[in-house]
Design an enzyme around this catalytic site. Structure first.
Site, mmCIF file in Angstrom:
data_model
loop_
_atom_site.group_PDB
_atom_site.id
_atom_site.type_symbol
_atom_site.label_atom_id
_atom_site.label_comp_id
_atom_site.label_asym_id
_atom_site.label_seq_id
_atom_site.Cartn_x
_atom_site.Cartn_y
_atom_site.Cartn_z
ATOM 1 N N ASP A 110 0.854 -1.185 0.000
ATOM 2 C CA ASP A 110 0.000 0.000 0.000
ATOM 3 C C ASP A 110 0.888 1.233 0.000
ATOM 4 O O ASP A 110 2.002 1.206 0.542
ATOM 5 C CB ASP A 110 -0.901 0.016 1.232
ATOM 6 C CG ASP A 110 -1.987 -1.046 1.181
ATOM 7 O OD1 ASP A 110 -2.496 -1.317 0.075
ATOM 8 O OD2 ASP A 110 -2.343 -1.582 2.239
ATOM 9 N N ASP A 128 -6.734 -1.636 -4.958
ATOM 10 C CA ASP A 128 -7.864 -1.321 -4.078
ATOM 11 C C ASP A 128 -8.779 -0.280 -4.725
ATOM 12 O O ASP A 128 -10.006 -0.372 -4.639
ATOM 13 C CB ASP A 128 -7.366 -0.783 -2.739
ATOM 14 C CG ASP A 128 -6.522 -1.767 -1.967
ATOM 15 O OD1 ASP A 128 -6.674 -2.990 -2.168
ATOM 16 O OD2 ASP A 128 -5.697 -1.307 -1.154
#
Length: 154
Positions: A110, A128
């Site tokens: 991330d 995502d």
């Protein structure tokens, strides 16, 4: 699907090779940083504390089942609207991107870090984002297709 996967993996590779874990670069002061983080859990770090092997098997299994469901849904819905194809491609590409991370790194990479006045949204990535946009598009398309079906049955 392939475009999402390639873009997701290219950006993550760049982050992994140019940042140290937890390194952060301010992009927009007070709003957005690029921050290299890893997530061994699900969305928002859920299940991150579970034993590694079982957690990885669980997430790989869930991703494979989801991808199979996407293929089945695509076969059923593609003729109803091209937007279903786009939505399912976004969702599938995002699922594949995060699956590749789990296999390659043992965690999802991330790096998109949004915050405001000390309140941080959980970090996320291109995959995502694609999943979120795909689900939204799928829901909107479902509503429109169903509404049109009621107006024009048959």
């Amino acid at each position: 699907m392939a475009l999402v996967l390639v873009l997701d993996q290219a950006v993550k590779s760049w982050i992994v090779h140019h940042f140290s874990l937890y390194e952060s670069v301010v992009v927009i002061p007070g709003l957005f940083n690029l921050t290299f983080l890893t997530n061994t859990g699900a969305a928002f770090g859920m299940l991150a504390g579970q034993p590694s092997r079982e957690r990885q098997l669980f997430f790989v299994g869930v991703a494979l089942v989801a991808l199979a469901a996407i293929v089945v849904m695509h076969r059923r819905l593609a003729d109803q609207s091209r937007w279903f194809t786009v939505a399912l491609g976004l969702i599938g590409g995002g699922a594949l991107g995060n699956l590749v991370d789990r296999v390659r790194y043992g965690a999802v990479v991330d790096f998109l870090d949004f915050y405001f006045r000390g309140h941080h949204w959980p970090a996320f990535n291109v995959a995502d984002s694609a999943i979120t946009v795909g689900v939204g598009l799928f829901l909107v398309t479902s509503f429109v297709v169903e509404k049109n079906r009621k107006k024009f049955p048959g």
